[in-house]
Design a protein around this motif. Structure first.
Motif, PDB file in Angstrom:
ATOM      1  N   ARG A   1       0.825  -1.208   0.000  1.00  0.00           N
ATOM      2  CA  ARG A   1       0.000   0.000   0.000  1.00  0.00           C
ATOM      3  C   ARG A   1       0.853   1.249   0.000  1.00  0.00           C
ATOM      4  O   ARG A   1       2.052   1.224   0.320  1.00  0.00           O
ATOM      5  CB  ARG A   1      -0.935   0.022   1.202  1.00  0.00           C
ATOM      6  N   THR A   2       0.221   2.340  -0.400  1.00  0.00           N
ATOM      7  CA  THR A   2       0.796   3.664  -0.233  1.00  0.00           C
ATOM      8  C   THR A   2      -0.095   4.419   0.750  1.00  0.00           C
ATOM      9  O   THR A   2      -1.167   3.932   1.132  1.00  0.00           O
ATOM     10  CB  THR A   2       0.863   4.428  -1.565  1.00  0.00           C
ATOM     11  N   PHE A   3       0.351   5.624   1.130  1.00  0.00           N
ATOM     12  CA  PHE A   3      -0.377   6.379   2.143  1.00  0.00           C
ATOM     13  C   PHE A   3      -0.779   7.754   1.614  1.00  0.00           C
ATOM     14  O   PHE A   3      -0.134   8.309   0.731  1.00  0.00           O
ATOM     15  CB  PHE A   3       0.478   6.540   3.407  1.00  0.00           C
ATOM     16  N   GLN A   4      -1.856   8.277   2.212  1.00  0.00           N
ATOM     17  CA  GLN A   4      -2.335   9.619   1.842  1.00  0.00           C
ATOM     18  C   GLN A   4      -1.238  10.646   2.071  1.00  0.00           C
ATOM     19  O   GLN A   4      -0.979  11.500   1.227  1.00  0.00           O
ATOM     20  CB  GLN A   4      -3.578   9.960   2.660  1.00  0.00           C
ATOM     21  N   ASN A   5      -0.587  10.573   3.226  1.00  0.00           N
ATOM     22  CA  ASN A   5       0.570  11.410   3.515  1.00  0.00           C
ATOM     23  C   ASN A   5       1.815  10.594   3.188  1.00  0.00           C
ATOM     24  O   ASN A   5       2.038   9.545   3.798  1.00  0.00           O
ATOM     25  CB  ASN A   5       0.586  11.834   4.989  1.00  0.00           C
ATOM     26  N   ILE A   6       2.587  11.061   2.232  1.00  0.00           N
ATOM     27  CA  ILE A   6       3.735  10.304   1.735  1.00  0.00           C
ATOM     28  C   ILE A   6       4.646   9.867   2.878  1.00  0.00           C
ATOM     29  O   ILE A   6       5.030  10.667   3.727  1.00  0.00           O
ATOM     30  CB  ILE A   6       4.535  11.138   0.716  1.00  0.00           C
ATOM     31  N   ARG A   7       4.996   8.586   2.892  1.00  0.00           N
ATOM     32  CA  ARG A   7       5.825   8.042   3.967  1.00  0.00           C
ATOM     33  C   ARG A   7       7.089   7.414   3.407  1.00  0.00           C
ATOM     34  O   ARG A   7       7.307   6.205   3.505  1.00  0.00           O
ATOM     35  CB  ARG A   7       5.028   7.018   4.793  1.00  0.00           C
ATOM     36  N   LEU A   8       7.919   8.249   2.823  1.00  0.00           N
ATOM     37  CA  LEU A   8       9.217   7.798   2.338  1.00  0.00           C
ATOM     38  C   LEU A   8      10.242   7.919   3.458  1.00  0.00           C
ATOM     39  O   LEU A   8      10.018   8.601   4.457  1.00  0.00           O
ATOM     40  CB  LEU A   8       9.653   8.654   1.141  1.00  0.00           C
ATOM     41  N   PHE A   9      11.385   7.271   3.260  1.00  0.00           N
ATOM     42  CA  PHE A   9      12.520   7.484   4.155  1.00  0.00           C
ATOM     43  C   PHE A   9      13.267   8.697   3.597  1.00  0.00           C
ATOM     44  O   PHE A   9      14.122   8.580   2.715  1.00  0.00           O
ATOM     45  CB  PHE A   9      13.409   6.242   4.200  1.00  0.00           C
ATOM     46  N   ASN A  10      12.897   9.859   4.109  1.00  0.00           N
ATOM     47  CA  ASN A  10      13.331  11.127   3.510  1.00  0.00           C
ATOM     48  C   ASN A  10      14.838  11.309   3.448  1.00  0.00           C
ATOM     49  O   ASN A  10      15.354  11.927   2.510  1.00  0.00           O
ATOM     50  CB  ASN A  10      12.701  12.308   4.264  1.00  0.00           C
ATOM     51  N   ASN A  11      15.548  10.793   4.431  1.00  0.00           N
ATOM     52  CA  ASN A  11      16.999  10.992   4.476  1.00  0.00           C
ATOM     53  C   ASN A  11      17.779   9.833   3.869  1.00  0.00           C
ATOM     54  O   ASN A  11      18.991   9.738   4.045  1.00  0.00           O
ATOM     55  CB  ASN A  11      17.442  11.246   5.923  1.00  0.00           C
ATOM     56  N   MET A  12      17.072   8.956   3.160  1.00  0.00           N
ATOM     57  CA  MET A  12      17.706   7.898   2.385  1.00  0.00           C
ATOM     58  C   MET A  12      17.585   8.238   0.912  1.00  0.00           C
ATOM     59  O   MET A  12      16.715   9.009   0.504  1.00  0.00           O
ATOM     60  CB  MET A  12      17.052   6.546   2.673  1.00  0.00           C
ATOM     61  N   THR A  13      18.463   7.681   0.114  1.00  0.00           N
ATOM     62  CA  THR A  13      18.419   7.970  -1.316  1.00  0.00           C
ATOM     63  C   THR A  13      17.193   7.315  -1.958  1.00  0.00           C
ATOM     64  O   THR A  13      16.564   6.423  -1.381  1.00  0.00           O
ATOM     65  CB  THR A  13      19.677   7.440  -2.034  1.00  0.00           C
ATOM     66  N   VAL A  14      16.883   7.782  -3.149  1.00  0.00           N
ATOM     67  CA  VAL A  14      15.794   7.197  -3.936  1.00  0.00           C
ATOM     68  C   VAL A  14      16.038   5.695  -4.102  1.00  0.00           C
ATOM     69  O   VAL A  14      15.145   4.874  -3.906  1.00  0.00           O
ATOM     70  CB  VAL A  14      15.707   7.897  -5.315  1.00  0.00           C
ATOM     71  N   GLU A  15      17.262   5.344  -4.463  1.00  0.00           N
ATOM     72  CA  GLU A  15      17.637   3.951  -4.678  1.00  0.00           C
ATOM     73  C   GLU A  15      17.432   3.111  -3.423  1.00  0.00           C
ATOM     74  O   GLU A  15      16.859   2.009  -3.471  1.00  0.00           O
ATOM     75  CB  GLU A  15      19.102   3.895  -5.112  1.00  0.00           C
ATOM     76  N   ASP A  16      17.858   3.614  -2.284  1.00  0.00           N
ATOM     77  CA  ASP A  16      17.760   2.845  -1.048  1.00  0.00           C
ATOM     78  C   ASP A  16      16.315   2.698  -0.573  1.00  0.00           C
ATOM     79  O   ASP A  16      15.969   1.713   0.094  1.00  0.00           O
ATOM     80  CB  ASP A  16      18.611   3.488   0.052  1.00  0.00           C
ATOM     81  N   ASN A  17      15.456   3.667  -0.896  1.00  0.00           N
ATOM     82  CA  ASN A  17      14.039   3.536  -0.565  1.00  0.00           C
ATOM     83  C   ASN A  17      13.439   2.314  -1.241  1.00  0.00           C
ATOM     84  O   ASN A  17      12.600   1.621  -0.666  1.00  0.00           O
ATOM     85  CB  ASN A  17      13.275   4.796  -0.974  1.00  0.00           C
ATOM     86  N   VAL A  18      13.873   2.046  -2.466  1.00  0.00           N
ATOM     87  CA  VAL A  18      13.354   0.889  -3.204  1.00  0.00           C
ATOM     88  C   VAL A  18      13.987  -0.403  -2.690  1.00  0.00           C
ATOM     89  O   VAL A  18      13.320  -1.432  -2.531  1.00  0.00           O
ATOM     90  CB  VAL A  18      13.606   1.047  -4.718  1.00  0.00           C
ATOM     91  N   ARG A  19      15.279  -0.344  -2.413  1.00  0.00           N
ATOM     92  CA  ARG A  19      15.992  -1.546  -1.932  1.00  0.00           C
ATOM     93  C   ARG A  19      15.407  -2.054  -0.620  1.00  0.00           C
ATOM     94  O   ARG A  19      15.394  -3.268  -0.370  1.00  0.00           O
ATOM     95  CB  ARG A  19      17.484  -1.241  -1.772  1.00  0.00           C
ATOM     96  N   VAL A  20      14.931  -1.158   0.225  1.00  0.00           N
ATOM     97  CA  VAL A  20      14.313  -1.569   1.485  1.00  0.00           C
ATOM     98  C   VAL A  20      13.165  -2.544   1.226  1.00  0.00           C
ATOM     99  O   VAL A  20      13.019  -3.561   1.909  1.00  0.00           O
ATOM    100  CB  VAL A  20      13.809  -0.325   2.263  1.00  0.00           C
TER     101      VAL A  20
END
Length: 266
Positions: free
Chosen positions: A90-109
């Protein structure tokens, strides 16, 4: 039982401090469908999503999910991480990314749930570990390329424009290899051009990733443009369900949510 059933909620309800936020919600979602869950603010839509994704446990009722192998699971009693491994993302209404991680690492998680290595492989850096690392890098690059944000893979997530942050959250959800994707207001905060692009993106995701989609959305242009079926909530109860063109003309829905002007503009 229909062989194409992927999600079934049977009379689920939830109570917070004596207040029944959702009452006797039932739905069936079938493989390959794109279904919209709509209704006024405070109708209980995100609460339903929270129950379907394991964040909340229903006070009453049952939720069943069929995984890719056709096995049935009582989803209402599982944690979000367990459901994620089974194929619910799922995704969320309020974006819940790992803001201080890179774009690449957000996906790798998200890819870590599907790693084939054990702690000893990681500790001793075995050939299996390196093969797995290459697989994760290749998959991350592929996903980011499909969504045209691969050029920003080394940037921090918080530095992306809003529309690209929305894309990244969807990419991260897809990295978990879901068979059911729950999108909570994916067009929130987007301008009309971005919303039109999102409509095309959702249609692409559904086809290319062979994923069933259930989404919450207030943008009626998007909802009427891509959803095959709608479920309408008001005060925690379903007040209508059916094809978009039928729901749009439903007098109960018009009074509770859409309004005459919205119906004309949709």
């Amino acid at each position: 039982m229909n062989a194409n059933l992927i999600l079934q909620a049977n009379n689920i309800s939830i109570v917070f401090g004596g207040l029944k936020a959702v009452s006797n919600f039932s739905c069936e979602v079938y493989k390959g469908e794109l279904v919209g869950l709509i209704g006024p603010n405070g109708a209980g839509k995100t609460t339903v999503f929270n129950m379907l994704s394991g964040i909340y446990t229903p006070t009453e009722g049952d939720i069943f999910f069929w995984d890719k192998k056709g096995r049935i699971h009582q989803a209402g009693k599982k944690q979000p991480s367990q459901l994620n491994k089974l194929g619910v993302a799922r995704t969320f209404q309020n974006i819940r990314l790992f803001n201080n991680m890179t774009v690449e690492d957000n996906v790798r998680v998200a890819l870590h749930a599907h790693r084939r290595v054990n702690p000893l492989d990681v500790l001793f850096r075995t050939p299996k570990f390196f093969r797995d690392e290459i697989m994760m890098c290749d998959k991350t690059e592929q996903l980011l390329s499909i969504f045209k944000i691969d050029s920003k893979k080394h940037e921090l997530a918080k530095n992306l424009p809003y529309g690209e942050q929305r894309k990244l959250e969807i990419v991260r959800a897809l990295a978990a290899r879901p068979s059911l994707l729950l999108l909570d207001e994916p067009a929130a905060g987007m301008n009309p051009q971005e919303t039109d692009e999102l409509m095309k993106l959702i249609a692409f995701i559904r086809k290319e990733f062979d994923v069933t989609i259930l989404l919450i959305e207030h943008d009626m242009h998007l909802v009427m443009g891509i959803c095959e079926r709608l479920i309408v909530l008001d005060y925690g109860k379903i007040i209508a369900e059916g094809k978009p063109e039928d729901v749009r003309k439903n007098p109960v829905v018009i009074k509770a949510y859409l309004g005459e002007e919205a119906v004309r503009d949709a």
